[in-house]
Design an enzyme around this catalytic site. Structure first.
Site, PDB file in Angstrom:
ATOM      1  N   LYS A  22       0.858  -1.210   0.000  1.00  0.00           N
ATOM      2  CA  LYS A  22       0.000   0.000   0.000  1.00  0.00           C
ATOM      3  C   LYS A  22       0.889   1.254   0.000  1.00  0.00           C
ATOM      4  O   LYS A  22       0.666   2.170  -0.778  1.00  0.00           O
ATOM      5  CB  LYS A  22      -0.873   0.016   1.248  1.00  0.00           C
ATOM      6  CG  LYS A  22      -1.552   1.363   1.522  1.00  0.00           C
ATOM      7  CD  LYS A  22      -2.438   1.350   2.728  1.00  0.00           C
ATOM      8  CE  LYS A  22      -1.711   1.625   4.011  1.00  0.00           C
ATOM      9  NZ  LYS A  22      -1.427   3.049   4.304  1.00  0.00           N
ATOM     10  N   ASN A  23       1.891   1.279   0.837  1.00  0.00           N
ATOM     11  CA  ASN A  23       2.687   2.500   1.022  1.00  0.00           C
ATOM     12  C   ASN A  23       3.699   2.753  -0.079  1.00  0.00           C
ATOM     13  O   ASN A  23       4.371   3.770  -0.071  1.00  0.00           O
ATOM     14  CB  ASN A  23       3.352   2.498   2.397  1.00  0.00           C
ATOM     15  CG  ASN A  23       2.321   2.641   3.498  1.00  0.00           C
ATOM     16  OD1 ASN A  23       1.156   2.952   3.236  1.00  0.00           O
ATOM     17  ND2 ASN A  23       2.717   2.385   4.722  1.00  0.00           N
ATOM     18  N   CYS A 118      -4.838  12.584  12.395  1.00  0.00           N
ATOM     19  CA  CYS A 118      -5.483  11.281  12.250  1.00  0.00           C
ATOM     20  C   CYS A 118      -5.355  10.606  13.611  1.00  0.00           C
ATOM     21  O   CYS A 118      -4.751  11.139  14.533  1.00  0.00           O
ATOM     22  CB  CYS A 118      -4.832  10.492  11.130  1.00  0.00           C
ATOM     23  SG  CYS A 118      -3.387   9.606  11.649  1.00  0.00           S
ATOM     24  N   ARG A 123       0.448  14.630  12.709  1.00  0.00           N
ATOM     25  CA  ARG A 123       0.965  14.361  11.357  1.00  0.00           C
ATOM     26  C   ARG A 123       1.003  15.621  10.480  1.00  0.00           C
ATOM     27  O   ARG A 123       0.358  15.719   9.456  1.00  0.00           O
ATOM     28  CB  ARG A 123       0.177  13.231  10.715  1.00  0.00           C
ATOM     29  CG  ARG A 123       0.267  11.981  11.589  1.00  0.00           C
ATOM     30  CD  ARG A 123      -0.348  10.779  10.993  1.00  0.00           C
ATOM     31  NE  ARG A 123       0.429  10.261   9.858  1.00  0.00           N
ATOM     32  CZ  ARG A 123       0.003   9.227   9.136  1.00  0.00           C
ATOM     33  NH1 ARG A 123      -1.157   8.670   9.400  1.00  0.00           N
ATOM     34  NH2 ARG A 123       0.722   8.783   8.128  1.00  0.00           N
ATOM     35  N   ASP A 307       4.919   0.621  11.767  1.00  0.00           N
ATOM     36  CA  ASP A 307       3.712  -0.016  11.222  1.00  0.00           C
ATOM     37  C   ASP A 307       3.557  -1.461  11.647  1.00  0.00           C
ATOM     38  O   ASP A 307       2.522  -2.076  11.372  1.00  0.00           O
ATOM     39  CB  ASP A 307       3.711   0.062   9.690  1.00  0.00           C
ATOM     40  CG  ASP A 307       3.483   1.472   9.211  1.00  0.00           C
ATOM     41  OD1 ASP A 307       3.660   1.730   8.007  1.00  0.00           O
ATOM     42  OD2 ASP A 307       3.162   2.329  10.050  1.00  0.00           O
ATOM     43  N   ARG A 399      -8.549  -0.430   4.686  1.00  0.00           N
ATOM     44  CA  ARG A 399      -7.700   0.578   4.026  1.00  0.00           C
ATOM     45  C   ARG A 399      -6.368  -0.041   3.605  1.00  0.00           C
ATOM     46  O   ARG A 399      -5.741   0.416   2.664  1.00  0.00           O
ATOM     47  CB  ARG A 399      -7.418   1.739   4.987  1.00  0.00           C
ATOM     48  CG  ARG A 399      -8.644   2.518   5.381  1.00  0.00           C
ATOM     49  CD  ARG A 399      -8.265   3.756   6.129  1.00  0.00           C
ATOM     50  NE  ARG A 399      -7.254   4.515   5.371  1.00  0.00           N
ATOM     51  CZ  ARG A 399      -6.738   5.656   5.797  1.00  0.00           C
ATOM     52  NH1 ARG A 399      -7.107   6.148   6.949  1.00  0.00           N
ATOM     53  NH2 ARG A 399      -5.848   6.307   5.080  1.00  0.00           N
TER      54      ARG A 399
END
Ligand code: EPZ
Length: 421
Positions: A22-23, A118, A123, A307, A399
């Site tokens: 994803k990243n 978030c 952030r 993460d 997500r």
């Protein structure tokens, strides 16, 4: 609303294929803005954040075609009808701020809603803006939007980052490839996703060297061709499955990823007593003896990834002794703790440190996902808990994990996705 139902206690065994990261996929999709020619990007994970990214590209006027069957996306970048990433999209996915660099590089102007905070932290994006200002961009913040212009185009510059921010490195990199002259990003992030983005940009004709190290050098070019790239595998997804294998005292092989993506995580799993083996394109974690406690501190790559922190915390609840986790990247990334405690874990938080006592038997309960990686932590704990665990608000999970319940079912887990009654 959908929920996940898990009945714990089954040893997970078998192989699971890892999706594209994803990243890496998010910045790479935004990089397609840099060319008027069509781009083809493969190994795209089927995730909510990818859909949001495609909506942002559509809002800018690019035409996107998702070829589901082969996880590929074709993007026609010939038309750029807008330079604005709207609030309603950016608020659902803060990574939309990554349109700044490409839009300033291609169009000399960009308007992006301030992402807002978030769940895991404030952030801010100050490092992004100061790097782009070094290349001649000027920003105004008005009514919740960042409005950037580069009146005379972007010029190559030296951009020292105060912190190896992943997003700021990506925005600076995507801007520098079309800037006039040579740029140098100093104290750059070294994550594998940065290397993947550089490879994708190189397929467009960009002139980049040093990616993966703290100093990235870019010589701007006049134009870029369409991208031809296949996204690198998702190391966070892989680590999640390896933790699930060990917490259930099973044996799980993640296919489609080389151990080099997971080095610091594998060091910790070995230290805990997991038997780790690998081939060129897979990694296996096998439970042989009771796990023992370990101390970890999150830090930028090649350090232990933030993460993966929540997932490893779940695993630590079943390790002998007390484990300490220090979270140095985000200021509020322990929201999975109260939920793990509902399952029977014994965890104490002092500032940015958590102390996890183990091994403690977990028992199923109704728990609530609070953010993407916290959701994964609750799944891992639920797989080891006695009885049934119900996880609510799993939109957070969708997500960043492609069909995680199907992949876990393939490993023998008793897990199902249902509609909340
Ligand atoms: C990326 O976020 C990832 N997201 C995050 O993954 C990941 O946790 C993070 O990098 C760190 O590895 C994507 O790639 C889409 P940072 P990013 O800029 O770029 C502060 C997930 O679960 N900072 O490296 O936003 C910031 O507040 C997500 O997949 C500033 O102060 O992370 C944080 O404390 C979560 N000013 C630290 O730096 C800035 O301008 C690291 O942030 C930028 C960042």
């Amino acid at each position: 609303m959908e929920i996940l139902k898990i009945v714990g206690g089954t040893k997970l065994k078998g192989e699971v294929s890892i999706s594209g990261a994803k990243n890496a996929a998010l910045p790479i999709l935004f990089a397609s803005i840099l060319s008027e020619e069509p781009s083809i990007i493969k190994n795209i994970p089927l995730l909510a954040d990818i859909n949001t990214t495609l909506k942002v590209l559509d809002a800018l006027g690019l035409k996107t075609f998702f070829k589901l069957e082969d996880h590929a996306i074709e993007i026609d970048g010939s038309e750029l009808a807008s330079i604005e990433a709207p609030y309603e999209l950016v608020r659902t996915m803060r990574a939309s701020v990554l349109v700044l660099g490409p839009l300033l590089a291609r169009q000399g102007e960009a308007k992006v809603s301030l992402p807002g905070g978030c769940a895991i932290g404030a952030r801010p994006v100050d490092f992004h803006l100061s790097a782009l200002e070094k290349m001649g961009a000027e920003f105004k913040i008005e009514s919740g939007y960042i409005h950037g212009v580069a009146k005379n185009g972007l010029k190559g510059a030296v951009m020292p980052l105060p912190f190896p921010s992943v997003g700021a490195t990506e925005n600076a990199l995507m801007a520098a490839v079309l800037a006039e002259g040579v740029s140098e990003i100093q104290n750059a992030a070294c994550e594998p996703e940065i290397v993947d983005l550089a490879n994708a940009l190189r397929s467009m004709g960009a002139d980049i060297s040093g990616e993966g190290s703290p100093t990235i050098r870019i010589t701007g070019v006049k134009k870029l061709k369409g991208m031809r790239h296949s996204v690198a595998p998702d190391r966070v997804e892989a680590a999640t499955f390896l933790c699930a294998g060990l917490i259930t005292q099973g044996c799980v092989t993640v296919q489609g990823i080389n151990e080099s993506y997971l080095s610091s995580a594998l060091d910790v799993l070995k230290e805990m007593g997991g038997k780790i083996s690998s081939t060129e394109n897979s990694v296996t974690a096998e439970y042989l003896t009771p796990l023992h406690s370990v101390n970890i501190e999150t830090s930028p790559f090649p350090g232990f990834p933030t993460d993966m922190q929540a997932q490893f915390m779940a695993l630590m609840t079943q390790a002998n002794g007390s484990s300490q986790i220090k979270e140095t990247i985000f200021e509020n990334r322990f929201m999975h703790v109260p939920e793990l405690i509902r399952l029977g874990a014994r965890i104490k938080i002092h500032g940015n440190e958590a102390m996890v006592e183990g091994p403690l038997p977990l028992s199923g309960a109704i728990v609530m996902a609070t953010d993407l990686r916290a959701s994964a932590s609750l799944i891992i704990a639920g797989l080891a808990a006695k009885g049934e665990t119900v996880i609510r608000r799993i939109y957070h999970l969708d997500r960043g994990y492609e069909q995680i319940e199907k992949k876990l079912q393939g490993l023998g887990a008793q897990i199902s996705r249902e509609l909340e009654k």
